[in-house]
Design a protein around this motif. Structure first.
Motif, PDB file in Angstrom:
ATOM      1  N   ALA A   5      54.614  52.763  18.486  1.00  0.00           N
ATOM      2  CA  ALA A   5      55.697  53.607  18.443  1.00  0.00           C
ATOM      3  C   ALA A   5      55.415  55.077  18.622  1.00  0.00           C
ATOM      4  O   ALA A   5      54.141  55.514  17.984  1.00  0.00           O
ATOM      5  CB  ALA A   5      56.533  53.415  16.922  1.00  0.00           C
TER       6      ALA A   5
ATOM      7  N   SER B  15      56.124  48.351  19.204  1.00  0.00           N
ATOM      8  CA  SER B  15      54.602  48.523  19.292  1.00  0.00           C
ATOM      9  C   SER B  15      54.474  49.820  19.749  1.00  0.00           C
ATOM     10  O   SER B  15      55.058  50.432  20.397  1.00  0.00           O
ATOM     11  CB  SER B  15      54.138  47.482  20.267  1.00  0.00           C
ATOM     12  OG  SER B  15      54.117  46.336  20.127  1.00  0.00           O
TER      13      SER B  15
ATOM     14  N   THR C 231      55.472  58.460   8.081  1.00  0.00           N
ATOM     15  CA  THR C 231      54.828  57.063   8.214  1.00  0.00           C
ATOM     16  C   THR C 231      55.446  56.330   9.654  1.00  0.00           C
ATOM     17  O   THR C 231      56.652  56.753   9.943  1.00  0.00           O
ATOM     18  CB  THR C 231      55.484  56.343   6.814  1.00  0.00           C
ATOM     19  OG1 THR C 231      54.742  55.277   6.897  1.00  0.00           O
ATOM     20  CG2 THR C 231      56.888  56.241   6.652  1.00  0.00           C
TER      21      THR C 231
ATOM     22  N   GLY D  43      47.994  52.749   3.087  1.00  0.00           N
ATOM     23  CA  GLY D  43      47.038  53.652   3.619  1.00  0.00           C
ATOM     24  C   GLY D  43      45.704  53.367   2.426  1.00  0.00           C
ATOM     25  O   GLY D  43      44.727  54.274   3.002  1.00  0.00           O
TER      26      GLY D  43
ATOM     27  N   GLY E 146      46.401  57.073   9.609  1.00  0.00           N
ATOM     28  CA  GLY E 146      47.491  57.009  10.508  1.00  0.00           C
ATOM     29  C   GLY E 146      48.526  57.025   9.376  1.00  0.00           C
ATOM     30  O   GLY E 146      48.611  56.678   8.497  1.00  0.00           O
TER      31      GLY E 146
ATOM     32  N   THR F 223      58.927  55.134  14.086  1.00  0.00           N
ATOM     33  CA  THR F 223      59.578  54.063  14.804  1.00  0.00           C
ATOM     34  C   THR F 223      61.195  54.170  14.755  1.00  0.00           C
ATOM     35  O   THR F 223      61.521  53.872  15.791  1.00  0.00           O
ATOM     36  CB  THR F 223      59.187  52.781  14.039  1.00  0.00           C
ATOM     37  OG1 THR F 223      57.629  52.742  14.064  1.00  0.00           O
ATOM     38  CG2 THR F 223      59.732  51.452  14.852  1.00  0.00           C
TER      39      THR F 223
ATOM     40  N   PRO G 124      49.253  48.693  17.120  1.00  0.00           N
ATOM     41  CA  PRO G 124      50.073  48.419  15.721  1.00  0.00           C
ATOM     42  C   PRO G 124      51.556  48.077  16.114  1.00  0.00           C
ATOM     43  O   PRO G 124      52.260  48.878  17.085  1.00  0.00           O
ATOM     44  CB  PRO G 124      49.830  49.566  14.868  1.00  0.00           C
ATOM     45  CG  PRO G 124      49.816  50.855  16.051  1.00  0.00           C
ATOM     46  CD  PRO G 124      49.080  50.069  17.182  1.00  0.00           C
ATOM     47  N   ALA G 125      52.019  47.300  15.381  1.00  0.00           N
ATOM     48  CA  ALA G 125      53.587  47.108  15.705  1.00  0.00           C
ATOM     49  C   ALA G 125      54.188  46.847  14.059  1.00  0.00           C
ATOM     50  O   ALA G 125      53.745  46.363  13.335  1.00  0.00           O
ATOM     51  CB  ALA G 125      53.638  45.583  16.322  1.00  0.00           C
TER      52      ALA G 125
ATOM     53  N   ASP H 179      51.310  57.885   6.912  1.00  0.00           N
ATOM     54  CA  ASP H 179      51.476  58.674   5.501  1.00  0.00           C
ATOM     55  C   ASP H 179      50.089  57.914   4.843  1.00  0.00           C
ATOM     56  O   ASP H 179      50.180  56.831   4.657  1.00  0.00           O
ATOM     57  CB  ASP H 179      52.723  58.624   4.946  1.00  0.00           C
ATOM     58  CG  ASP H 179      52.238  59.436   3.710  1.00  0.00           C
ATOM     59  OD1 ASP H 179      52.768  60.549   3.516  1.00  0.00           O
ATOM     60  OD2 ASP H 179      52.163  58.817   2.465  1.00  0.00           O
TER      61      ASP H 179
ATOM     62  N   PRO I  45      52.711  58.720  13.304  1.00  0.00           N
ATOM     63  CA  PRO I  45      52.321  57.361  13.787  1.00  0.00           C
ATOM     64  C   PRO I  45      51.720  57.475  15.252  1.00  0.00           C
ATOM     65  O   PRO I  45      51.561  56.398  15.751  1.00  0.00           O
ATOM     66  CB  PRO I  45      53.836  56.845  14.039  1.00  0.00           C
ATOM     67  CG  PRO I  45      54.654  58.294  13.696  1.00  0.00           C
ATOM     68  CD  PRO I  45      53.764  59.325  13.254  1.00  0.00           C
TER      69      PRO I  45
HETATM   70  N1  SAH Z   1      49.698  54.516   6.394  1.00  0.00           N
HETATM   71  C1  SAH Z   1      50.521  53.906   7.581  1.00  0.00           C
HETATM   72  C2  SAH Z   1      50.398  52.524   7.736  1.00  0.00           C
HETATM   73  C3  SAH Z   1      49.089  51.783   7.652  1.00  0.00           C
HETATM   74  S1  SAH Z   1      49.334  50.075   7.704  1.00  0.00           S
HETATM   75  C4  SAH Z   1      51.772  54.522   7.701  1.00  0.00           C
HETATM   76  O1  SAH Z   1      52.282  55.347   6.920  1.00  0.00           O
HETATM   77  O2  SAH Z   1      52.429  54.558   8.771  1.00  0.00           O
HETATM   78  C5  SAH Z   1      49.169  49.699   9.318  1.00  0.00           C
HETATM   79  C6  SAH Z   1      50.764  49.290  10.000  1.00  0.00           C
HETATM   80  O3  SAH Z   1      51.309  50.361  10.048  1.00  0.00           O
HETATM   81  C7  SAH Z   1      50.484  48.564  11.438  1.00  0.00           C
HETATM   82  O4  SAH Z   1      50.090  47.177  11.113  1.00  0.00           O
HETATM   83  C8  SAH Z   1      51.900  48.625  11.800  1.00  0.00           C
HETATM   84  O5  SAH Z   1      52.692  47.677  11.309  1.00  0.00           O
HETATM   85  C9  SAH Z   1      52.249  50.198  11.152  1.00  0.00           C
HETATM   86  N2  SAH Z   1      52.003  51.111  12.318  1.00  0.00           N
HETATM   87  C10 SAH Z   1      51.358  52.225  12.176  1.00  0.00           C
HETATM   88  N3  SAH Z   1      51.462  52.924  13.406  1.00  0.00           N
HETATM   89  C11 SAH Z   1      52.326  52.293  14.205  1.00  0.00           C
HETATM   90  C12 SAH Z   1      53.066  52.726  15.468  1.00  0.00           C
HETATM   91  N4  SAH Z   1      52.599  53.705  16.005  1.00  0.00           N
HETATM   92  N5  SAH Z   1      53.699  51.662  15.755  1.00  0.00           N
HETATM   93  C13 SAH Z   1      54.277  50.777  15.149  1.00  0.00           C
HETATM   94  N6  SAH Z   1      53.552  50.386  13.972  1.00  0.00           N
HETATM   95  C14 SAH Z   1      52.862  51.105  13.472  1.00  0.00           C
END
Ligand code: SAH
Length: 269
Positions: A209, A207, A128, A105, A98, A133, A236-237, A100, A22
């Motif tokens: 995270a 946000s 993930t 993804g 980003g 988070t 991202p949030a 998983d 993340p």
């Molecule tokens: N494959 C990724 C998700 C991709 S979809 C995973 O497994 O995490 C993208 C969404 O992931 C964003 O809109 C947000 O909702 C979440 N996201 C990804 N990184 C984040 C972070 N550092 N903090 C908060 N939400 C995050």
């Protein structure tokens, strides 16, 4: 779609579909770090943090294929095709995503194209966003007193026209984690409440995270739409909805450095 292959020769390389976690570089797996350190070419998403990109060898080709909400699906096809063509000229192609790669993804779609084109691949999982988070915001996703299960859903785009199981998501003994849901916070609030989830259910929006810019906003389901409009909510949030959020006040441990070091703010993901 048709996959373009070069006549008379097969792909010489292998594609590694790698989860970058993340944000916090230390949440990368040892395997991901090793695969990255031997990459010839890396195709990476917008969500991959600068600290992680810094681990890519100097001589490796770096290709930003980042997508943000609203990008067209044609773009995804281009990415799929690019992975195939890179595998013809490079030995170790890394597709870095980003979190998983198999959770919201599109990792599955990309691998299907590789299978069609006869390109070898490996998958390296990542932490993930929900797990990152949860840990960094002090919100266990399950807890014997509060939640017997957890569900990850996408809150992206036209939720009204999708077969959403609101009845199931409104289960008070379950934690709901919504990826990509900020723009639909109002609809999510209304559907969950109208399917029986209490308006006083605790919710958190987190946000960026696991990074120095992490922001956590806590409130109730009845306030979700207005919380999502808070200026501290940047992409991202992620939203976490459920009684487990009430633990955040006592289980918090992560203190993002951003507030005290303005320089850290420039290093955004
Ligand atoms: N494959 C990724 C998700 C991709 S979809 C995973 O497994 O995490 C993208 C969404 O992931 C964003 O809109 C947000 O909702 C979440 N996201 C990804 N990184 C984040 C972070 N550092 N903090 C908060 N939400 C995050």
């Amino acid at each position: 779609m048709d996959v373009v292959t070069l006549p008379g020769q097969g792909p010489k390389g292998k594609v590694f579909l790698v989860g970058a976690g993340p944000g916090d570089v230390e949440l990368l797996t040892l395997k991901a770090a090793r695969v990255l350190s031997t990459a010839d070419a890396v195709l990476y998403d917008a969500l991959v943090s600068d600290d992680i990109l810094a681990l890519i060898p100097e001589q490796a080709e770096k290709i930003a294929v980042g997508k943000r909400a609203g990008a067209h699906s044609a773009r995804q096809e281009e990415i799929n095709q690019l992975l195939v063509t890179k595998a013809y000229t490079r030995k170790r192609v890394v597709r870095l995503k980003g979190g998983d790669p198999f959770i919201f993804g599109r990792g599955g779609e990309e691998l299907q194209t590789l299978v069609e084109a006869g390109v070898e691949f490996e998958v390296v999982p990542g932490i993930t966003a929900a797990s990152g988070t949860s840990a960094y915001a002090g919100i266990p996703l399950t807890h014997r007193d509060f939640a017997q299960g957890v569900t990850f859903i996408t809150g992206h785009c036209q939720l009204e026209s999708r077969p959403m199981n609101w009845q199931g998501y409104a289960n008070p003994a379950n934690t709901l984690v919504v990826y990509m849901g900020i723009l639909n916070a109002g609809l999510i609030q209304r559907e969950l409440i109208s399917h029986g989830r209490g308006a006083d259910t605790p919710v958190a929006i987190v946000s960026k995270a696991t990074t120095a810019q992490q922001q956590r906003i806590v409130g109730t389901l009845g306030e979700l739409e207005s919380l999502a409009k808070d200026e501290r909510v940047v992409m991202p949030a992620l939203m976490i909805i459920g009684e487990v959020v009430s633990l955040a006040a006592s289980l918090s441990w992560f203190e993002p450095a951003a507030a005290s070091t303005p320089a850290a703010k420039q290093n955004s993901i």
